[in-house]
Scaffold this active site. Structure first.
Site, PDB file in Angstrom:
ATOM      1  N   ASN A 169       1.012   9.583   6.057  1.00  0.00           N
ATOM      2  CA  ASN A 169       0.044  10.678   6.116  1.00  0.00           C
ATOM      3  C   ASN A 169      -1.128  10.345   7.029  1.00  0.00           C
ATOM      4  OD1 ASN A 169      -0.684  13.221   5.320  1.00  0.00           O
ATOM      5  ND2 ASN A 169      -1.600  12.586   3.404  1.00  0.00           N
ATOM      6  N   TYR A 187      -5.386   2.059   1.801  1.00  0.00           N
ATOM      7  CA  TYR A 187      -6.294   3.137   2.218  1.00  0.00           C
ATOM      8  C   TYR A 187      -7.237   2.636   3.315  1.00  0.00           C
ATOM      9  CZ  TYR A 187     -10.284   6.278   2.170  1.00  0.00           C
ATOM     10  OH  TYR A 187     -11.310   7.105   2.559  1.00  0.00           O
ATOM     11  N   PHE A 191     -10.485  15.245   8.906  1.00  0.00           N
ATOM     12  CA  PHE A 191     -10.575  14.760   7.521  1.00  0.00           C
ATOM     13  C   PHE A 191      -9.190  14.564   6.891  1.00  0.00           C
ATOM     14  CE2 PHE A 191     -14.448  17.342   8.093  1.00  0.00           C
ATOM     15  CZ  PHE A 191     -15.423  16.468   7.677  1.00  0.00           C
ATOM     16  N   ALA A 192      -8.163  15.260   7.415  1.00  0.00           N
ATOM     17  CA  ALA A 192      -6.874  15.299   6.714  1.00  0.00           C
ATOM     18  C   ALA A 192      -6.307  13.892   6.542  1.00  0.00           C
ATOM     19  CB  ALA A 192      -5.886  16.166   7.497  1.00  0.00           C
ATOM     20  N   THR A 219     -14.351   5.321   6.562  1.00  0.00           N
ATOM     21  CA  THR A 219     -14.791   4.926   5.216  1.00  0.00           C
ATOM     22  C   THR A 219     -15.341   3.508   5.189  1.00  0.00           C
ATOM     23  OG1 THR A 219     -13.973   4.395   3.000  1.00  0.00           O
ATOM     24  CG2 THR A 219     -12.377   4.262   4.756  1.00  0.00           C
ATOM     25  N   ASP A 222      -4.820  22.760   6.944  1.00  0.00           N
ATOM     26  CA  ASP A 222      -4.737  21.972   5.702  1.00  0.00           C
ATOM     27  C   ASP A 222      -3.375  22.247   5.059  1.00  0.00           C
ATOM     28  OD1 ASP A 222      -7.303  20.861   3.652  1.00  0.00           O
ATOM     29  OD2 ASP A 222      -5.251  21.013   2.886  1.00  0.00           O
ATOM     30  N   THR A 277      -4.001  18.250  -1.570  1.00  0.00           N
ATOM     31  CA  THR A 277      -5.064  17.981  -2.541  1.00  0.00           C
ATOM     32  C   THR A 277      -6.184  19.010  -2.433  1.00  0.00           C
ATOM     33  OG1 THR A 277      -6.148  16.462  -1.016  1.00  0.00           O
ATOM     34  CG2 THR A 277      -4.674  15.473  -2.628  1.00  0.00           C
ATOM     35  N   LEU A 281      -2.888  21.703   1.879  1.00  0.00           N
ATOM     36  CA  LEU A 281      -3.233  21.988   0.478  1.00  0.00           C
ATOM     37  C   LEU A 281      -2.591  20.996  -0.503  1.00  0.00           C
ATOM     38  CD1 LEU A 281      -3.221  25.916   0.382  1.00  0.00           C
ATOM     39  CD2 LEU A 281      -5.087  24.358   0.963  1.00  0.00           C
TER      40      LEU A 281
HETATM   41  N1  UFG Z   1     -16.280   3.343 -12.191  1.00  0.00           N
HETATM   42  C1  UFG Z   1     -16.394   3.192 -13.551  1.00  0.00           C
HETATM   43  N2  UFG Z   1     -15.751   4.098 -14.345  1.00  0.00           N
HETATM   44  C2  UFG Z   1     -14.994   5.124 -13.843  1.00  0.00           C
HETATM   45  C3  UFG Z   1     -14.890   5.260 -12.446  1.00  0.00           C
HETATM   46  C4  UFG Z   1     -15.552   4.358 -11.639  1.00  0.00           C
HETATM   47  O1  UFG Z   1     -17.046   2.275 -14.050  1.00  0.00           O
HETATM   48  O2  UFG Z   1     -14.424   5.879 -14.630  1.00  0.00           O
HETATM   49  C5  UFG Z   1     -16.995   2.393 -11.326  1.00  0.00           C
HETATM   50  C6  UFG Z   1     -16.071   1.659 -10.378  1.00  0.00           C
HETATM   51  O3  UFG Z   1     -15.486   0.563 -11.016  1.00  0.00           O
HETATM   52  C7  UFG Z   1     -17.052   1.295  -9.272  1.00  0.00           C
HETATM   53  C8  UFG Z   1     -18.048   2.467  -9.262  1.00  0.00           C
HETATM   54  O4  UFG Z   1     -17.887   3.108 -10.518  1.00  0.00           O
HETATM   55  O5  UFG Z   1     -17.740   0.144  -9.630  1.00  0.00           O
HETATM   56  C9  UFG Z   1     -17.780   3.474  -8.176  1.00  0.00           C
HETATM   57  O6  UFG Z   1     -16.389   3.821  -8.229  1.00  0.00           O
HETATM   58  P1  UFG Z   1     -15.781   5.080  -7.457  1.00  0.00           P
HETATM   59  O7  UFG Z   1     -14.323   5.132  -7.793  1.00  0.00           O
HETATM   60  O8  UFG Z   1     -16.603   6.284  -7.713  1.00  0.00           O
HETATM   61  O9  UFG Z   1     -15.994   4.717  -5.934  1.00  0.00           O
HETATM   62  P2  UFG Z   1     -15.537   3.426  -5.123  1.00  0.00           P
HETATM   63  O10 UFG Z   1     -16.799   2.671  -4.818  1.00  0.00           O
HETATM   64  O11 UFG Z   1     -14.435   2.686  -5.760  1.00  0.00           O
HETATM   65  O12 UFG Z   1     -14.913   4.126  -3.860  1.00  0.00           O
HETATM   66  C10 UFG Z   1     -15.656   4.357  -2.732  1.00  0.00           C
HETATM   67  C11 UFG Z   1     -15.081   5.541  -1.989  1.00  0.00           C
HETATM   68  C12 UFG Z   1     -13.721   5.217  -1.499  1.00  0.00           C
HETATM   69  C13 UFG Z   1     -13.776   3.925  -0.716  1.00  0.00           C
HETATM   70  C14 UFG Z   1     -14.358   2.815  -1.553  1.00  0.00           C
HETATM   71  C15 UFG Z   1     -14.502   1.518  -0.793  1.00  0.00           C
HETATM   72  O13 UFG Z   1     -15.033   6.670  -2.823  1.00  0.00           O
HETATM   73  O14 UFG Z   1     -13.276   6.256  -0.655  1.00  0.00           O
HETATM   74  O15 UFG Z   1     -15.635   3.183  -1.981  1.00  0.00           O
HETATM   75  O16 UFG Z   1     -14.656   0.457  -1.673  1.00  0.00           O
HETATM   76  F1  UFG Z   1     -12.554   3.572  -0.334  1.00  0.00           F
END
Ligand code: UFG
Length: 327
Positions: free
Chosen positions: A91, A140, A72-73, A116, A31, A35, A33
């Site tokens: 990356n 991503y 995972f990296a 993902t 790793d 993040t 490090l």
């Molecule tokens: N949300 C809020 N407020 C916040 C943060 C998030 O309302 O402060 C909402 C977002 O808009 C979304 C939901 O909560 O509707 C979930 O959001 P996250 O950021 O927790 O997760 P995502 O669904 O955006 O992301 C996930 C994975 C990513 C992946 C993505 C694919 O964590 O790795 O799905 O769409 F890329």
């Protein structure tokens, strides 16, 4: 025989290391490090280095008897990838290319890859099966899909056997509360709610209340990190059995809205959760729910933790014990 965990100091990687130790396996972590945090690595050998540096990889492979790699990296923040695609191409794609070349040099032929649900973009069908067309909406998701395909082509050309695991919304924390979800820059809903409750944020915003869903907020499939890493162990065993390369979704198979998660956070913490509404966040699909039938059928895996209150309780336990994360 050891298992190399690239990115083993990050959120899911550190839980994988704990899972391997609990299963009497021998993790080796590489790793940089960027993040992750070395305090998250609860055992095994930790090498500080970068998968983009062939010398770092050669050192790890030559000093350890590695039979499999769990990879995972990678950079994994969607909004960051929109602002800085070069970081993600370097990356993620360059890093994976360097790793695959090193695995060839050292004759390591088994790989479990951390992919993902972001590879799908917005799908026409819910729940999402693995054969739904991939149509990523961010660098991503695009780079993760390219990594999957690179692995597939290496596999076809040589002896590599792989499993790619497409995670839906990873969350929760180890039941010990020692390791959990902690990033220098947070965008994910559950940690943001908990940071707000701990007074680390002034406000909690719900992004978008006009989606075509039951309460107008986005629906996601939240999967506890303990269930997630168990699937990786099942994938390692699947590869040990000489089985063919496969791609699996990992999710609970049920969706919860943002407002349902906020309600569950109130129950898990015993605190009222006040929020404000804000406009939609760019690029958020309305509904993402996994079909997990393929993983159930072929890997014999399903989620044990299907209650968001339990998921958030575990995450809260980590936050209460580590209010400053690993700092
Ligand atoms: N949300 C809020 N407020 C916040 C943060 C998030 O309302 O402060 C909402 C977002 O808009 C979304 C939901 O909560 O509707 C979930 O959001 P996250 O950021 O927790 O997760 P995502 O669904 O955006 O992301 C996930 C994975 C990513 C992946 C993505 C694919 O964590 O790795 O799905 O769409 F890329």
């Amino acid at each position: 025989m050891a298992v190399l965990v690239t990115g083993g100091a990050g959120f899911i990687g550190s839980h994988m290391v704990a899972e391997l130790i609990e299963n009497k396996m021998d993790p080796v972590v590489l790793d940089n490090l960027s993040t992750g945090n070395k305090k998250a690595v609860t055992g095994g050998r930790l090498y500080l280095g970068d998968i983009r540096n062939p010398g770092d990889l050669d050192k790890v492979f030559s000093e350890n008897d590695i039979e499999s790699v769990v990879h995972f990296a990678a950079s994994s923040i969607v909004p960051e990838s929109m602002a800085d695609p070069a970081k993600y191409y370097d990356n993620n794609i360059n890093g994976t290319l360097c790793l695959l070349k090193a695995m060839e040099r050292h004759k390591v032929g088994r790989l479990v890859f951390s992919s993902t649900a972001a590879v799908y973009g917005e799908t026409e069908r819910i729940p999402i099966t693995e054969d739904c067309p991939a149509n990523p909406k961010s660098p991503y998701g695009e780079t993760k899909l390219a990594m999957e395909r690179m692995i597939e082509w290496f596999s076809r050309a040589g002896t590599l056997k792989y499993v790619s695991l497409r995670y839906f919304n990873a969350c929760g924390a180890h039941p010990s509360g020692e390791i959990g979800e902690w990033r220098p820059f947070e965008t994910h809903l559950i940690p943001i709610i908990l940071q707000y409750l701990l007074g680390m944020r002034d406000r909690l915003y719900v992004y978008g209340t006009d989606y075509d869903t039951k309460d107008g907020t986005c629906i996601r499939d939240y999967i506890h990190v303990s269930d997630l890493v168990r699937a990786h162990t099942a994938a390692l065993k699947y590869l040990e059995g000489g089985n063919k390369p496969e791609i699996f979704n990992l999710g609970m198979g049920r969706g919860f809205s943002v407002l349902e998660i906020i309600k569950a956070a109130g129950e898990a913490t015993g605190m009222p959760v006040r929020y404000e509404t804000a406009k939609r966040r760019t690029g958020d699909p309305a509904v993402l729910i996994a079909s997990n039938e393929k993983a159930a059928k072929i890997l014999g895996w399903k989620t044990d933790i299907n209650d968001p209150v339990k998921i958030i309780s575990d995450a809260w336990n980590f936050y209460i014990r580590n209010p400053k994360g690993y700092n």
